[in-house]
Design a protein around this motif. Structure first.
Motif, PDB file in Angstrom:
ATOM      1  N   SER A   1      19.604  58.188  11.479  1.00 42.53           N
ATOM      2  CA  SER A   1      18.857  58.389  12.709  1.00 42.53           C
ATOM      3  C   SER A   1      19.817  58.748  13.825  1.00 42.53           C
ATOM      4  N   TYR A   2      19.337  59.557  14.739  1.00 43.86           N
ATOM      5  CA  TYR A   2      20.121  59.946  15.902  1.00 43.86           C
ATOM      6  C   TYR A   2      19.199  59.786  17.091  1.00 43.86           C
ATOM      7  N   SER A   3      19.495  58.833  17.983  1.00 41.59           N
ATOM      8  CA  SER A   3      18.509  58.409  18.964  1.00 41.59           C
ATOM      9  C   SER A   3      19.054  58.388  20.374  1.00 41.59           C
ATOM     10  N   VAL A   4      18.135  58.434  21.296  1.00 41.00           N
ATOM     11  CA  VAL A   4      18.435  58.229  22.703  1.00 41.00           C
ATOM     12  C   VAL A   4      17.704  56.965  23.147  1.00 41.00           C
ATOM     13  N   PHE A   5      18.355  56.168  23.986  1.00 42.71           N
ATOM     14  CA  PHE A   5      17.790  54.882  24.388  1.00 42.71           C
ATOM     15  C   PHE A   5      17.833  54.725  25.908  1.00 42.71           C
ATOM     16  N   TYR A   6      16.895  53.967  26.394  1.00 41.95           N
ATOM     17  CA  TYR A   6      16.959  53.546  27.792  1.00 41.95           C
ATOM     18  C   TYR A   6      16.735  52.042  27.863  1.00 41.95           C
TER      19      TYR A   6
ATOM     20  N   MET B   1      14.234  56.432  20.953  1.00 42.67           N
ATOM     21  CA  MET B   1      13.456  57.432  20.238  1.00 42.67           C
ATOM     22  C   MET B   1      14.401  58.165  19.297  1.00 42.67           C
ATOM     23  N   ASN B   2      13.975  58.301  18.050  1.00 41.65           N
ATOM     24  CA  ASN B   2      14.789  58.938  17.026  1.00 41.65           C
ATOM     25  C   ASN B   2      14.667  60.458  17.156  1.00 41.65           C
TER      26      ASN B   2
END
Lengths: 229, 189
Positions: free
Chosen positions: A217-222, A45-46
């Motif tokens: 973009s700066y995102s977190v991922f799982y 998610m960005n």
């Protein structure tokens, strides 16, 4: 300028707490003990999209991504999102809403002997497409001599196409949880998509008046761990 | 590690100023990277915003340039009238004067975005003529600060024949960007 400093302080405050939270989530010594590499789809998610709420409240949107290592260091990726805009500009009011998608592939240039390390530094490319509508109301065509002409409304549904070159970093903070950012160079393929007026924002691309652009973009991922080998 | 970078970019010409704000915060992935002797990977998070503040420095009036010409022995040359007055007229109503007894070899006339034709009265001192231009009208966006302007495509010129002997469309496209030495129609005398 006072609002600028306030917005800067707010964003800094939020990101400080995000950084602290993620550091606290790290469990020292756990990462890297497993020598197997984990495979599975990685959903992202960005977070930078939410920063627009502070810097450009007239634009609202969200962006999600899915990528997966299907071959050694090769990550096909799909990105989806939407964007809406409501703005008053000078003599007219402008609104836009639409969705976008990007498909492409990334290549991890950070080759490591220990395959259990999932950090990555990637270069890649995307093809992007957006379907959106934009509308201008109360358009005034000025004429100092003859008197202004008022065009009550104009609306059109457009499709934008562009390509991107992407450079990105992703770091695994705790098992299967990543954070990362990407820098993108974008090229709009069809800048003349509307014969009457150029859209202010092309969802997923940026300013419609610019045929080239830089994105971030700066995102977190799982990563969903489906397989270890 | 955290720092803030702010710079301002001013672009001349179109008067665009851009303020770019970068806020950097870094997360250090220590874990296995340090254990394996690799340099720690710094995850740098950035928030970038660019707020553009455009300044409109363009005139969004679409004006037609008419040159005065004479033709002799097949050669066309410029001509000057020492006393030229011009005003617009629409549906029997006369508008304010555009040129008031000036010496000119060319006149710049605003076209009417409210209709499909524009009519002027040109007084050359001793006699006057009516000049009517029929045009197609579209609208285009100069910029979001300057707004819209009209794009005219000249289709036909009609005039009375007291002084003006003929006319010719040289460049049918009339927009808000008037360049030096641009010409749209020639009026022959």
């Amino acid at each position: 300028m006072q609002n600028w400093n306030k917005m800067k302080n707010i964003s800094g405050y939020i990101f400080k707490w995000i950084a602290l939270l993620l550091l606290l989530l790290q469990v020292p010594g756990l990462s890297g003990q497993d020598t197997l590499r984990t495979f599975g789809p990685r959903i992202g998610m960005n977070l930078a999209r939410f920063a627009y709420i502070f810097f450009d409240p007239s634009e609202i949107g969200a962006e999600f991504s899915v990528d997966m290592e299907v071959y050694r260091n090769l990550y096909p990726a799909v990105e989806l999102g939407y964007s809406t805009l409501n703005e008053s500009e000078g003599d007219f009011d402008y609104a836009m809403s639409g969705a976008f998608g990007r498909v492409g592939v990334d290549y991890n240039v950070l080759h490591q002997e220990d395959r259990s390390i999932h950090h990555s530094l990637t270069v890649g490319a995307r093809y992007g497409m957006s379907v959106f509508s934009h509308r201008a109301v109360n358009v005034t065509i000025p004429s100092e001599y003859w008197g202004d002409f008022l065009l009550e409304s104009y609306e059109n549904t457009l499709t934008g196409h562009w390509i991107e070159l992407v450079g990105a970093i992703k770091t695994e903070l705790v098992p299967n949880l990543f954070m990362g950012w990407s820098l993108r160079y974008k090229i709009l393929i069809n800048p003349d998509m509307d014969p009457l007026f150029t859209p202010l924002i092309v969802p997923g691309y940026g300013r419609g008046t610019q045929e080239r652009g830089i994105g971030f973009s700066y995102s977190v991922f799982y990563k969903i761990p489906l397989l270890k080998q | 590690m955290e720092f803030t970078l702010i710079f301002t970019l001013h672009l001349p010409g179109r008067g665009i100023s851009c303020f770019l704000h970068l806020h950097l915060s870094s997360l250090l992935a220590i874990g296995s990277a340090m254990k394996k002797g690799l340099a720690a990977l710094f995850l740098i998070g950035t928030v970038a915003s660019c707020v553009t503040r455009e300044i409109c420095d363009e005139n969004n009036q679409s004006e037609m340039v008419a040159w005065f010409k004479t033709e002799a022995d097949g050669a066309v040359s410029d001509t000057i009238f020492t006393t030229v007055s011009v005003y617009g007229t629409r549906s029997g109503e006369d508008f304010s004067i555009i040129y008031d007894s000036v010496s000119a070899s060319r006149i710049v006339l605003p076209l009417d975005p409210n209709g499909v034709s524009t009519t002027f009265v040109i007084d050359f001192g001793s006699q006057a003529d009516t000049l009517s231009i029929r045009h197609d009208t579209e609208y285009y966006l100069i910029s979001y600060t300057c707004g819209f302007a009209a794009l005219f495509t000249l289709e036909m010129i009609e005039h009375s024949g007291n002084v003006i002997l003929g006319s010719e469309v040289i460049n049918p496209v009339v927009d808000a960007e008037l360049e030096q030495n641009e010409e749209h129609i020639w009026l022959y005398f």
